[in-house]
Motif scaffolding. Structure first.
Motif, PDB file in Angstrom:
ATOM      1  N   UNK A  44       0.834  -1.194   0.000  1.00 37.97           N
ATOM      2  CA  UNK A  44       0.000   0.000   0.000  1.00 37.97           C
ATOM      3  C   UNK A  44       0.866   1.239   0.000  1.00 37.97           C
ATOM      4  N   UNK A  45       0.295   2.342  -0.449  1.00 35.09           N
ATOM      5  CA  UNK A  45       1.059   3.581  -0.559  1.00 35.09           C
ATOM      6  C   UNK A  45       0.112   4.778  -0.524  1.00 35.09           C
ATOM      7  N   UNK A  46       0.707   5.943  -0.316  1.00 38.36           N
ATOM      8  CA  UNK A  46      -0.056   7.181  -0.199  1.00 38.36           C
ATOM      9  C   UNK A  46      -0.547   7.633  -1.574  1.00 38.36           C
ATOM     10  N   UNK A  47      -1.824   8.036  -1.594  1.00 39.18           N
ATOM     11  CA  UNK A  47      -2.420   8.683  -2.758  1.00 39.18           C
ATOM     12  C   UNK A  47      -3.078   9.968  -2.257  1.00 39.18           C
ATOM     13  N   UNK A  48      -3.499  10.802  -3.188  1.00 41.78           N
ATOM     14  CA  UNK A  48      -4.189  12.034  -2.806  1.00 41.78           C
ATOM     15  C   UNK A  48      -5.298  12.299  -3.810  1.00 41.78           C
ATOM     16  N   UNK A  90      -8.760   4.549   3.451  1.00 38.36           N
ATOM     17  CA  UNK A  90      -7.916   3.445   2.996  1.00 38.36           C
ATOM     18  C   UNK A  90      -8.838   2.501   2.245  1.00 38.36           C
ATOM     19  N   UNK A  91      -8.521   2.283   0.987  1.00 42.38           N
ATOM     20  CA  UNK A  91      -9.358   1.394   0.188  1.00 42.38           C
ATOM     21  C   UNK A  91      -8.490   0.442  -0.621  1.00 42.38           C
ATOM     22  N   UNK A  92      -9.050  -0.710  -0.885  1.00 42.50           N
ATOM     23  CA  UNK A  92      -8.340  -1.775  -1.567  1.00 42.50           C
ATOM     24  C   UNK A  92      -8.432  -1.614  -3.075  1.00 42.50           C
ATOM     25  N   UNK A 109      -8.033  11.855  -8.467  1.00 37.85           N
ATOM     26  CA  UNK A 109      -6.945  11.581  -7.547  1.00 37.85           C
ATOM     27  C   UNK A 109      -5.988  10.563  -8.115  1.00 37.85           C
ATOM     28  N   UNK A 110      -4.889  10.345  -7.391  1.00 38.15           N
ATOM     29  CA  UNK A 110      -3.939   9.354  -7.868  1.00 38.15           C
ATOM     30  C   UNK A 110      -2.700   9.242  -7.001  1.00 38.15           C
ATOM     31  N   UNK A 111      -1.728   8.553  -7.543  1.00 33.98           N
ATOM     32  CA  UNK A 111      -0.500   8.217  -6.829  1.00 33.98           C
ATOM     33  C   UNK A 111       0.385   9.439  -6.567  1.00 33.98           C
ATOM     34  N   UNK A 112       1.062   9.394  -5.424  1.00 34.59           N
ATOM     35  CA  UNK A 112       2.003  10.456  -5.070  1.00 34.59           C
ATOM     36  C   UNK A 112       3.282  10.364  -5.898  1.00 34.59           C
ATOM     37  N   UNK A 113       3.667   9.162  -6.282  1.00 31.09           N
ATOM     38  CA  UNK A 113       4.874   8.945  -7.083  1.00 31.09           C
ATOM     39  C   UNK A 113       6.083   9.680  -6.521  1.00 31.09           C
ATOM     40  N   UNK A 114       6.255   9.566  -5.201  1.00 33.23           N
ATOM     41  CA  UNK A 114       7.428  10.127  -4.538  1.00 33.23           C
ATOM     42  C   UNK A 114       7.254  11.530  -3.995  1.00 33.23           C
ATOM     43  N   UNK A 115       6.181  12.201  -4.353  1.00 33.22           N
ATOM     44  CA  UNK A 115       5.948  13.576  -3.899  1.00 33.22           C
ATOM     45  C   UNK A 115       5.274  13.544  -2.529  1.00 33.22           C
ATOM     46  N   UNK A 116       5.945  14.038  -1.516  1.00 34.51           N
ATOM     47  CA  UNK A 116       5.387  14.055  -0.164  1.00 34.51           C
ATOM     48  C   UNK A 116       4.405  15.185   0.050  1.00 34.51           C
ATOM     49  N   UNK A 117       4.308  16.122  -0.870  1.00 35.35           N
ATOM     50  CA  UNK A 117       3.361  17.224  -0.763  1.00 35.35           C
ATOM     51  C   UNK A 117       2.025  16.739  -1.338  1.00 35.35           C
ATOM     52  N   UNK A 145      -2.803  -6.948  -5.620  1.00 31.45           N
ATOM     53  CA  UNK A 145      -3.800  -6.266  -4.803  1.00 31.45           C
ATOM     54  C   UNK A 145      -3.072  -5.473  -3.726  1.00 31.45           C
ATOM     55  N   UNK A 146      -3.547  -4.248  -3.463  1.00 36.56           N
ATOM     56  CA  UNK A 146      -2.876  -3.393  -2.482  1.00 36.56           C
ATOM     57  C   UNK A 146      -3.849  -2.334  -1.977  1.00 36.56           C
ATOM     58  N   UNK A 147      -3.420  -1.569  -0.991  1.00 36.17           N
ATOM     59  CA  UNK A 147      -4.253  -0.506  -0.425  1.00 36.17           C
ATOM     60  C   UNK A 147      -3.752   0.862  -0.854  1.00 36.17           C
ATOM     61  N   UNK A 148      -4.712   1.744  -1.085  1.00 32.37           N
ATOM     62  CA  UNK A 148      -4.412   3.164  -1.286  1.00 32.37           C
ATOM     63  C   UNK A 148      -4.759   3.897  -0.003  1.00 32.37           C
ATOM     64  N   UNK A 149      -3.797   4.611   0.524  1.00 30.09           N
ATOM     65  CA  UNK A 149      -3.958   5.431   1.722  1.00 30.09           C
ATOM     66  C   UNK A 149      -4.194   6.845   1.211  1.00 30.09           C
ATOM     67  N   UNK A 150      -5.462   7.208   1.073  1.00 25.72           N
ATOM     68  CA  UNK A 150      -5.844   8.412   0.351  1.00 25.72           C
ATOM     69  C   UNK A 150      -6.066   9.602   1.273  1.00 25.72           C
TER      70      UNK A 150
END
Length: 179
Positions: free
Chosen positions: A44-48, A113-115, A75-83, A124-129
């Motif tokens: 899982x990873x951070x999304x916004x 958090x959704x699968x 919305x979507x993946x942070x791809x390394x951006x912490x902002x 399969x993984x989680x998005x921490x949105x």
């Protein structure tokens, strides 16, 4: 905004929703992983994402996502951006064409958090949105891109016709009705 800002904001985040309260601990645990803002963290990873409303708060911009076959906020993946606010704004522009917005509040609006199901070679993984609420200053900017079947302003009162019983989207609707 960075990982430390996000950690601090999650720690002080107040919510009346039990599911969000449960998510807080999982988010804080995730932030200990160096690569939590990268897709390479396969669990899982951070999304916004952006919950974008018209100025009267009566409509929200949603897109019908091709891969997931669901109506969702941009919305979507942070791809390394912490902002994460910058990530939400980037995804908003890419997915809807909307660039002229005003942040509602002074932090994020919702956490979820959704699968995400297995797709091709991505397990399969989680998005921490992290979700931000905005008002579109120019709602006429709305246009779809190739990731969506459709993008539209959806009436808050008729949201269920598009999202069914998606609890996370309906939670944001309920929060909107309190503005």
């Amino acid at each position: 905004m960075n990982r430390d800002w996000l950690r601090s904001e999650i720690e002080k985040y107040q919510t009346v929703y039990q599911e969000e309260e449960k998510y807080k601990g999982r988010f804080l645990d995730l932030l200990f992983f160096d690569n939590c803002f990268e897709r390479s963290l396969l669990s899982g990873h951070v999304t916004a994402s952006a919950w974008v409303l018209t100025s009267d708060y009566k409509q929200v911009a949603l897109l019908h996502h091709k891969k997931l076959d669901r109506w969702l906020q941009p919305g979507g993946h942070a791809d390394g951006d912490e902002n994460v606010q910058r990530v939400a704004l980037k995804e908003l522009e890419e997915e809807t064409g909307i660039t002229d917005v005003r942040l509602i509040g002074d932090s994020f609006f919702d956490i979820d958090i959704h699968n995400i199901p297995l797709r091709k070679d991505v397990p399969e993984h989680d998005h921490f949105d992290i979700r931000f609420a905005f008002v579109a200053q120019r709602p006429d900017q709305l246009k779809k891109n190739d990731e969506s079947n459709e993008v539209a302003w959806i009436a808050i009162d008729g949201l269920e016709q598009f999202v069914g019983n998606d609890a996370s989207v309906l939670r944001m609707k309920e929060k909107t009705l309190k503005f």
